[in-house]
Motif scaffolding. Structure first.
Motif, short mmCIF file in Angstrom:
data_model
loop_
_atom_site.label_atom_id
_atom_site.label_comp_id
_atom_site.label_asym_id
_atom_site.label_seq_id
_atom_site.Cartn_x
_atom_site.Cartn_y
_atom_site.Cartn_z
N ARG A 26 6.59 -48.17 -85.05
CA ARG A 26 5.71 -46.37 -85.07
C ARG A 26 6.95 -46.10 -83.36
N ARG A 27 6.33 -47.56 -83.24
CA ARG A 27 6.84 -47.46 -81.90
C ARG A 27 8.61 -46.61 -81.91
N LEU A 28 9.13 -47.04 -82.23
CA LEU A 28 10.75 -46.48 -83.19
C LEU A 28 10.85 -45.22 -83.34
N GLU B 52 11.54 -38.33 -80.58
CA GLU B 52 11.75 -37.76 -79.14
C GLU B 52 13.25 -37.54 -78.38
N ALA B 53 14.47 -38.31 -79.34
CA ALA B 53 15.99 -38.25 -79.52
C ALA B 53 16.30 -37.10 -80.00
N LEU B 54 15.34 -36.48 -80.71
CA LEU B 54 15.70 -35.95 -81.39
C LEU B 54 15.67 -33.80 -81.65
N ASN B 55 14.69 -34.59 -80.40
CA ASN B 55 13.53 -33.44 -79.82
C ASN B 55 14.02 -32.61 -78.40
N SER B 56 15.02 -34.07 -77.98
CA SER B 56 15.67 -33.90 -76.50
C SER B 56 16.38 -32.45 -76.53
N GLN C 131 16.92 -44.51 -70.16
CA GLN C 131 16.83 -44.01 -72.14
C GLN C 131 17.27 -43.54 -72.24
N GLN C 132 16.96 -42.56 -71.00
CA GLN C 132 17.02 -40.47 -71.83
C GLN C 132 18.21 -40.23 -71.38
N VAL C 133 19.26 -41.06 -70.39
CA VAL C 133 20.58 -40.78 -69.88
C VAL C 133 21.28 -41.48 -71.09
N GLU D 113 25.75 -42.21 -80.82
CA GLU D 113 25.71 -43.88 -80.83
C GLU D 113 23.55 -44.28 -80.72
N TYR D 114 23.58 -43.44 -80.07
CA TYR D 114 21.54 -43.84 -79.89
C TYR D 114 21.00 -44.05 -81.32
N LEU D 115 21.23 -42.99 -82.03
CA LEU D 115 20.60 -42.64 -82.92
C LEU D 115 21.13 -43.58 -84.14
N ASP D 116 21.93 -44.01 -84.14
CA ASP D 116 22.94 -44.90 -85.20
C ASP D 116 21.96 -46.31 -85.32
N ARG D 117 22.03 -46.30 -83.34
CA ARG D 117 21.39 -47.83 -83.56
C ARG D 117 20.40 -47.69 -83.62
N ILE D 118 19.01 -47.00 -83.61
CA ILE D 118 17.73 -46.98 -83.40
C ILE D 118 17.28 -46.70 -85.06
#
Length: 547
Positions: free
Chosen positions: A167-169, A175-179, A325-327, A335-340
């Motif tokens: 759930r944390r991930l 949050e990343a998609l909605n930023s 993390q936000q930066v 890349e962040y989305l692929d990793r997560i």
């Protein structure tokens, strides 16, 4: 469990003091004698709604007071400790009902809210009647009851941990998609990260600096006084005292003068030694102006960062990680989305595997539970009843991916249906009794109260109910209001509830019976009269069900 019950001016009870022990206690008496008044009083202690109608006619208030003992690991003990109570061997709960419809609630003579009373006792007392609405009828609790029965706590913790990671991930990805950060946001985040990094914070250094500052302030006054002492010595005392020593030493010495010279020399050098010690003390207290300024500047920097980023240095460093993390999300979003996504996939597989393992344990273990329940149902003369634990696919949660529900059929040819949707009645009450023999201990309940659940039964069925209650009393305190001799004969203790009237009043009393009193009461309940034959039958019943 309940150790003592005090009732005053409550319905038909003038004043009553009852002591209770562990085991099975039965309350008997004629219909209308007031047996259920005791249940009503205990219900009020459990925060049931009060009414001025409970107050004895002509009185201003009624009092119900119960003294309890709690297991130190119980829900009640945790609630009371969190509320600031220091648990003693016994805890007293009090409710006062006033004619004005005002109600006062106390725990150990301290006024508390009714909600605290309710929360403290919610898992301590289970009052069971023909229209039971307690924990067994709550579908949402069935999964927890099954897990408590299976007692695989380690696997449950593993499932919860893996679900929390998943759930944390998932939340981070959302949050990343909605930023919607822009370049200005990125610049500001980078500035904040740099500000924290340049401070080069170390966890705990603020506490060390604050302690040093307190020490400096505490010794500053002594340091100033020491400086004044040495200034006086150097400017006013030192030279004159030394010259005096030399003049005294130059005097022509006889025996008496030698004593004076020796005494003065000793005094002079003792003072010099003492001043040297004071000098060492002053040196230890000394802090240079640069050191003091550096300390105060560092504390100012830390306090400024605390105001902006968190109450502690640990909070500030955590905030820096969040900003970084936000930066990273903004600068390298794909890349962040692929990793997560890879991390979520791995966490999902780990959770699914653990949830499947828990599902298999539940599927296997529920058969044992079903068999154990069926044994109790047969002992309660419910030969046509069927019980089944249903495990179906549910929404993933900290409890795994199962939906657990207890199903029951009371008659031949009848489909299994959810326990919560089964009609109430005598058979259901017996079913609930059989379930409670299994689940009461697992639920942590200390006292179970049965209010005439044996209505409409007799003979072997009544005996089976009494024996099941006695079996239940091996793990908790059991009270039963009953009108059946076979049930009462199974009890460890029996109380007679009776009602007496005169020209103006009617009063209810409760008396604990000795063995002879129990035999007479059992004979009266069974046959309606006391004769040699009824007494003999009652004694045989008593001895048979006590063995």
């Amino acid at each position: 469990m309940i150790r003592h019950l005090y009732i005053k001016n409550f319905v038909l009870i003038d004043e009553l003091n009852l002591d209770f022990e562990e085991g099975f206690s039965a309350f008997t008496g004629e219909t209308g004698a007031g047996k259920s008044i005791l249940i009503d009083a205990i219900s009020l202690l459990c925060a049931e709604r009060a009414s001025a109608s409970f107050i004895m006619k002509g009185k201003d208030k009624a009092i119900i007071e119960g003294t309890f003992t709690f297991n130190k690991n119980s829900h009640a003990a945790r609630v009371l400790e969190e509320a600031g109570f220091e648990l003693e061997e016994e805890t007293t709960f009090t409710r006062e009902l006033h004619a004005s419809n005002k109600s006062v609630t106390r725990i150990d003579h301290r006024v508390v809210t009714l909600s605290l009373l309710r929360e403290a006792l919610q898992d301590e007392i289970d009052i069971h009647g023909q229209r039971d609405n307690a924990y067994l009828l709550k579908d949402s609790l069935h999964i927890h009851l099954l897990d408590r029965y299976l007692q695989d706590d380690e696997l449950l913790r593993e499932v919860r941990t893996k679900y929390d990671v998943l759930r944390r991930l998932q939340k981070e990805k959302e949050e990343a998609l909605n930023s919607t950060y822009n370049e200005n946001d990125l610049s500001y985040f980078s500035y904040q990260i740099k500000e924290i990094e340049e401070a080069d914070l170390t966890p705990g250094e603020d506490e060390q600096l604050e302690a040093k500052e307190r020490q400096y302030k505490a010794v500053k006054d002594s340091y100033d006084k020491l400086n004044a002492i040495f200034t006086t010595y150097d400017e006013e005392v030192s030279g004159g005292l030394y010259n005096m020593l030399r003049a005294i030493e130059s005097l022509k010495a006889d025996e008496e003068m030698e004593k004076v010279q020796s005494a003065f020399s000793d005094a002079y050098y003792n003072m010099v030694d003492a001043l040297e010690t004071l000098g060492n003390m002053r040196a230890a207290l000394d802090m240079s102006e640069d050191e003091i300024n550096a300390m105060e500047e560092r504390l100012y920097t830390i306090q400024k960062l605390k105001r902006k980023y968190g109450r502690t240095i640990e909070d500030i460093l955590t905030k820096k990680d969040e900003l970084q993390q936000q930066v990273d999300m903004f600068a390298h979003k794909q890349e962040y989305l692929d990793r997560i996504d890879k991390e979520i996939s791995a966490a999902q597989k780990a959770y699914d595997a653990c949830a499947k393992k828990l599902h298999d344990v539940r599927t296997k273990g529920c058969r044992k539970l079903d068999e154990e329940v069926m044994v109790h149902l047969k002992e309660l003369m419910l030969p046509n009843a069927r019980f089944k634990t249903s495990i179906t696919e549910g929404k993933p949660s900290v409890n795994g991916s199962d939906k657990v529900e207890f199903l029951i059929s009371m008659n031949k040819g009848e489909d299994l249906k959810p326990l919560s949707k089964t009609a109430s009645g005598g058979e259901l009450s017996r079913l609930m009794l059989g379930l409670k023999v299994i689940f009461t201990r697992l639920q942590g309940i200390e006292t179970v109260i049965f209010d005439e659940i044996d209505t409409g039964v007799s003979g072997p069925v009544a005996t089976s109910i009494g024996k099941e209650m006695r079996a239940l009393s091996k793990t908790c305190q059991v009270f039963a209001v009953t009108h059946l001799a076979p049930v009462a004969s199974c009890a460890d203790t029996q109380y007679l509830v009776s009602k007496a009237s005169d020209e103006t009043d009617t009063r209810t009393t409760v008396t604990q019976l000795n063995e002879d009193g129990r035999i007479r009461q059992l004979a009266l309940i069974s046959s309606g009269e006391i004769t040699e034959a009824s007494l003999q039958a009652a004694r045989e019943l008593f001895e048979r069900n006590r063995s």
